[in-house]
Design a protein around this motif. Structure first.
Motif, PDB file in Angstrom:
ATOM      1  N   GLU A  47       0.852  -1.187   0.000  1.00 25.61           N
ATOM      2  CA  GLU A  47       0.000   0.000   0.000  1.00 25.61           C
ATOM      3  C   GLU A  47       0.886   1.235   0.000  1.00 25.61           C
ATOM      4  O   GLU A  47       2.045   1.178   0.402  1.00 25.61           O
ATOM      5  CB  GLU A  47      -0.926   0.012   1.214  1.00 25.61           C
ATOM      6  CG  GLU A  47      -0.210  -0.005   2.544  1.00 25.61           C
ATOM      7  CD  GLU A  47      -1.160  -0.178   3.719  1.00 25.61           C
ATOM      8  OE1 GLU A  47      -2.146   0.566   3.809  1.00 25.61           O
ATOM      9  OE2 GLU A  47      -0.899  -1.063   4.546  1.00 25.61           O
ATOM     10  N   THR A  48       0.325   2.341  -0.469  1.00 28.71           N
ATOM     11  CA  THR A  48       1.055   3.605  -0.441  1.00 28.71           C
ATOM     12  C   THR A  48       0.257   4.626   0.365  1.00 28.71           C
ATOM     13  O   THR A  48      -0.968   4.558   0.441  1.00 28.71           O
ATOM     14  CB  THR A  48       1.293   4.176  -1.857  1.00 28.71           C
ATOM     15  OG1 THR A  48       0.047   4.375  -2.508  1.00 28.71           O
ATOM     16  CG2 THR A  48       2.160   3.245  -2.693  1.00 28.71           C
ATOM     17  N   ASP A  49       1.002   5.536   0.971  1.00 22.09           N
ATOM     18  CA  ASP A  49       0.363   6.628   1.702  1.00 22.09           C
ATOM     19  C   ASP A  49      -0.155   7.670   0.715  1.00 22.09           C
ATOM     20  O   ASP A  49       0.402   7.833  -0.377  1.00 22.09           O
ATOM     21  CB  ASP A  49       1.361   7.315   2.635  1.00 22.09           C
ATOM     22  CG  ASP A  49       1.841   6.416   3.760  1.00 22.09           C
ATOM     23  OD1 ASP A  49       1.238   5.345   3.987  1.00 22.09           O
ATOM     24  OD2 ASP A  49       2.827   6.793   4.416  1.00 22.09           O
ATOM     25  N   ALA A  50      -1.192   8.379   1.098  1.00 18.49           N
ATOM     26  CA  ALA A  50      -1.648   9.528   0.317  1.00 18.49           C
ATOM     27  C   ALA A  50      -0.566  10.607   0.385  1.00 18.49           C
ATOM     28  O   ALA A  50       0.156  10.707   1.375  1.00 18.49           O
ATOM     29  CB  ALA A  50      -2.959  10.066   0.874  1.00 18.49           C
ATOM     30  N   VAL A  51      -0.439  11.394  -0.675  1.00 15.96           N
ATOM     31  CA  VAL A  51       0.558  12.465  -0.713  1.00 15.96           C
ATOM     32  C   VAL A  51      -0.121  13.808  -0.944  1.00 15.96           C
ATOM     33  O   VAL A  51      -1.173  13.888  -1.577  1.00 15.96           O
ATOM     34  CB  VAL A  51       1.626  12.233  -1.808  1.00 15.96           C
ATOM     35  CG1 VAL A  51       2.408  10.955  -1.544  1.00 15.96           C
ATOM     36  CG2 VAL A  51       0.998  12.180  -3.192  1.00 15.96           C
ATOM     37  N   GLN A  57       5.714   3.642   0.469  1.00 17.52           N
ATOM     38  CA  GLN A  57       5.040   2.375   0.186  1.00 17.52           C
ATOM     39  C   GLN A  57       5.395   1.366   1.264  1.00 17.52           C
ATOM     40  O   GLN A  57       6.581   1.170   1.581  1.00 17.52           O
ATOM     41  CB  GLN A  57       5.461   1.817  -1.170  1.00 17.52           C
ATOM     42  CG  GLN A  57       4.801   0.490  -1.485  1.00 17.52           C
ATOM     43  CD  GLN A  57       5.342  -0.159  -2.744  1.00 17.52           C
ATOM     44  OE1 GLN A  57       6.517  -0.061  -3.043  1.00 17.52           O
ATOM     45  NE2 GLN A  57       4.465  -0.819  -3.483  1.00 17.52           N
ATOM     46  N   THR A  58       4.389   0.719   1.811  1.00 11.65           N
ATOM     47  CA  THR A  58       4.606  -0.344   2.783  1.00 11.65           C
ATOM     48  C   THR A  58       4.309  -1.681   2.123  1.00 11.65           C
ATOM     49  O   THR A  58       3.234  -1.865   1.546  1.00 11.65           O
ATOM     50  CB  THR A  58       3.709  -0.160   4.025  1.00 11.65           C
ATOM     51  OG1 THR A  58       3.987   1.120   4.608  1.00 11.65           O
ATOM     52  CG2 THR A  58       3.949  -1.250   5.047  1.00 11.65           C
ATOM     53  N   VAL A  59       5.281  -2.581   2.192  1.00  5.37           N
ATOM     54  CA  VAL A  59       5.127  -3.948   1.693  1.00  5.37           C
ATOM     55  C   VAL A  59       5.098  -4.837   2.928  1.00  5.37           C
ATOM     56  O   VAL A  59       6.032  -4.815   3.727  1.00  5.37           O
ATOM     57  CB  VAL A  59       6.310  -4.344   0.779  1.00  5.37           C
ATOM     58  CG1 VAL A  59       6.152  -5.766   0.274  1.00  5.37           C
ATOM     59  CG2 VAL A  59       6.446  -3.362  -0.386  1.00  5.37           C
ATOM     60  N   THR A  60       4.017  -5.589   3.100  1.00  5.04           N
ATOM     61  CA  THR A  60       3.861  -6.420   4.288  1.00  5.04           C
ATOM     62  C   THR A  60       3.945  -7.883   3.881  1.00  5.04           C
ATOM     63  O   THR A  60       3.122  -8.367   3.098  1.00  5.04           O
ATOM     64  CB  THR A  60       2.530  -6.124   5.008  1.00  5.04           C
ATOM     65  OG1 THR A  60       2.463  -4.711   5.267  1.00  5.04           O
ATOM     66  CG2 THR A  60       2.435  -6.879   6.316  1.00  5.04           C
ATOM     67  N   LYS A  62      13.652   5.544  -8.247  1.00  2.00           N
ATOM     68  CA  LYS A  62      14.505   6.141  -7.214  1.00  2.00           C
ATOM     69  C   LYS A  62      13.974   5.859  -5.813  1.00  2.00           C
ATOM     70  O   LYS A  62      13.741   6.748  -5.011  1.00  2.00           O
ATOM     71  CB  LYS A  62      14.694   7.625  -7.445  1.00  2.00           C
ATOM     72  CG  LYS A  62      15.963   8.136  -6.779  1.00  2.00           C
ATOM     73  CD  LYS A  62      16.439   9.432  -7.322  1.00  2.00           C
ATOM     74  CE  LYS A  62      17.813   9.721  -6.726  1.00  2.00           C
ATOM     75  NZ  LYS A  62      18.324  11.012  -7.147  1.00  2.00           N
ATOM     76  N   GLY A  63      13.823   4.565  -5.520  1.00  2.00           N
ATOM     77  CA  GLY A  63      13.339   4.148  -4.217  1.00  2.00           C
ATOM     78  C   GLY A  63      14.467   3.855  -3.252  1.00  2.00           C
ATOM     79  O   GLY A  63      15.517   3.341  -3.638  1.00  2.00           O
ATOM     80  N   VAL A  64      14.232   4.194  -2.004  1.00  2.00           N
ATOM     81  CA  VAL A  64      15.181   3.850  -0.946  1.00  2.00           C
ATOM     82  C   VAL A  64      14.455   3.081   0.148  1.00  2.00           C
ATOM     83  O   VAL A  64      13.279   3.324   0.419  1.00  2.00           O
ATOM     84  CB  VAL A  64      15.888   5.095  -0.334  1.00  2.00           C
ATOM     85  CG1 VAL A  64      16.759   5.783  -1.350  1.00  2.00           C
ATOM     86  CG2 VAL A  64      14.902   6.061   0.274  1.00  2.00           C
ATOM     87  N   LEU A  65      15.175   2.139   0.732  1.00  2.00           N
ATOM     88  CA  LEU A  65      14.631   1.406   1.862  1.00  2.00           C
ATOM     89  C   LEU A  65      14.593   2.359   3.047  1.00  2.00           C
ATOM     90  O   LEU A  65      15.626   2.825   3.519  1.00  2.00           O
ATOM     91  CB  LEU A  65      15.505   0.187   2.165  1.00  2.00           C
ATOM     92  CG  LEU A  65      14.988  -0.767   3.226  1.00  2.00           C
ATOM     93  CD1 LEU A  65      13.605  -1.317   2.855  1.00  2.00           C
ATOM     94  CD2 LEU A  65      15.978  -1.905   3.425  1.00  2.00           C
ATOM     95  N   PHE A  98       7.870  -3.630   5.471  1.00  2.00           N
ATOM     96  CA  PHE A  98       9.070  -2.974   4.975  1.00  2.00           C
ATOM     97  C   PHE A  98       8.595  -1.733   4.237  1.00  2.00           C
ATOM     98  O   PHE A  98       7.623  -1.799   3.483  1.00  2.00           O
ATOM     99  CB  PHE A  98       9.849  -3.883   4.027  1.00  2.00           C
ATOM    100  CG  PHE A  98      10.328  -5.153   4.683  1.00  2.00           C
ATOM    101  CD1 PHE A  98      11.535  -5.178   5.353  1.00  2.00           C
ATOM    102  CD2 PHE A  98       9.568  -6.311   4.641  1.00  2.00           C
ATOM    103  CE1 PHE A  98      11.997  -6.336   5.962  1.00  2.00           C
ATOM    104  CE2 PHE A  98      10.009  -7.478   5.249  1.00  2.00           C
ATOM    105  CZ  PHE A  98      11.229  -7.490   5.911  1.00  2.00           C
ATOM    106  N   VAL A  99       9.257  -0.600   4.437  1.00  2.00           N
ATOM    107  CA  VAL A  99       8.805   0.652   3.833  1.00  2.00           C
ATOM    108  C   VAL A  99       9.855   1.165   2.847  1.00  2.00           C
ATOM    109  O   VAL A  99      11.036   1.280   3.192  1.00  2.00           O
ATOM    110  CB  VAL A  99       8.530   1.727   4.909  1.00  2.00           C
ATOM    111  CG1 VAL A  99       8.092   3.037   4.274  1.00  2.00           C
ATOM    112  CG2 VAL A  99       7.457   1.228   5.884  1.00  2.00           C
ATOM    113  N   ILE A 100       9.387   1.459   1.637  1.00  2.00           N
ATOM    114  CA  ILE A 100      10.219   2.048   0.594  1.00  2.00           C
ATOM    115  C   ILE A 100       9.697   3.455   0.334  1.00  2.00           C
ATOM    116  O   ILE A 100       8.484   3.656   0.229  1.00  2.00           O
ATOM    117  CB  ILE A 100      10.156   1.240  -0.719  1.00  2.00           C
ATOM    118  CG1 ILE A 100      10.543  -0.218  -0.478  1.00  2.00           C
ATOM    119  CG2 ILE A 100      11.039   1.877  -1.792  1.00  2.00           C
ATOM    120  CD1 ILE A 100      10.257  -1.121  -1.671  1.00  2.00           C
ATOM    121  N   GLU A 101      10.597   4.422   0.211  1.00  4.03           N
ATOM    122  CA  GLU A 101      10.209   5.775  -0.184  1.00  4.03           C
ATOM    123  C   GLU A 101      10.619   5.966  -1.635  1.00  4.03           C
ATOM    124  O   GLU A 101      11.799   5.849  -1.976  1.00  4.03           O
ATOM    125  CB  GLU A 101      10.879   6.824   0.701  1.00  4.03           C
ATOM    126  CG  GLU A 101      10.396   8.235   0.403  1.00  4.03           C
ATOM    127  CD  GLU A 101      10.857   9.259   1.432  1.00  4.03           C
ATOM    128  OE1 GLU A 101      10.456  10.424   1.296  1.00  4.03           O
ATOM    129  OE2 GLU A 101      11.596   8.893   2.368  1.00  4.03           O
TER     130      GLU A 101
END
Length: 146
Positions: A38-42, A66-69, A113-116, A134-137
């Protein structure tokens, strides 16, 4: 005009490539039953109201969290654990790219351009081991039709 879309997520495909670690995209799977990703609203605007009651607005850049569970027995946990381990040993960040295809809605999301950003290094234990996030930005997310 018929609607051929459906709401299943069971046939979604999420691939992730991490520079210097997984240069060829790998499939992510073994999701938690109630949450896969899921992704957070921006915020996409900055607004201000003048003293005269007129509002002004402007577009602003943003990142997407983005949260990957994953279930505790998911083999994809190895990917995130390795990503964290390598960054910790090198004391640097590795950038990722990703793609999510959701055939039910006919959408493709290209992630760049994602980072952990956040890891849960040890899953919670109850009667059984629990799913862990796990959260990716992501620096950029674009949508297109499949």
């Amino acid at each position: 005009m018929g609607n051929n879309r459906n709401i299943t997520s069971a046939d979604s495909v999420f691939t992730l490539a991490i520079a210097g670690l997984y240069p060829t995209p790998v499939n992510i799977g073994g999701y938690a039953s109630d949450r896969a990703f899921e992704t957070d609203a921006v915020d996409v605007a900055e607004t201000v109201m003048g003293v005269d009651g007129n509002m002004s607005a402007g577009w602003i850049p943003n990142t997407t969290m983005q949260t990957v569970t994953l279930m505790p027995d998911s083999q994809s946990s190895d990917i995130f654990e390795n990503w964290d381990r390598v960054e910790t040993s090198r004391r640097t960040k590795l950038f990722a790219t990703g793609e999510i295809q959701i055939p039910g809605t006919g959408r493709r999301y290209t992630l760049s351009k994602g980072v952990l950003k956040r890891v849960t290094r040890v899953p919670s234990a109850a009667k059984t081991m629990q799913a862990r996030p796990f959260v990716i930005e992501w620096g950029s997310v674009t949508v297109s039709a499949i």
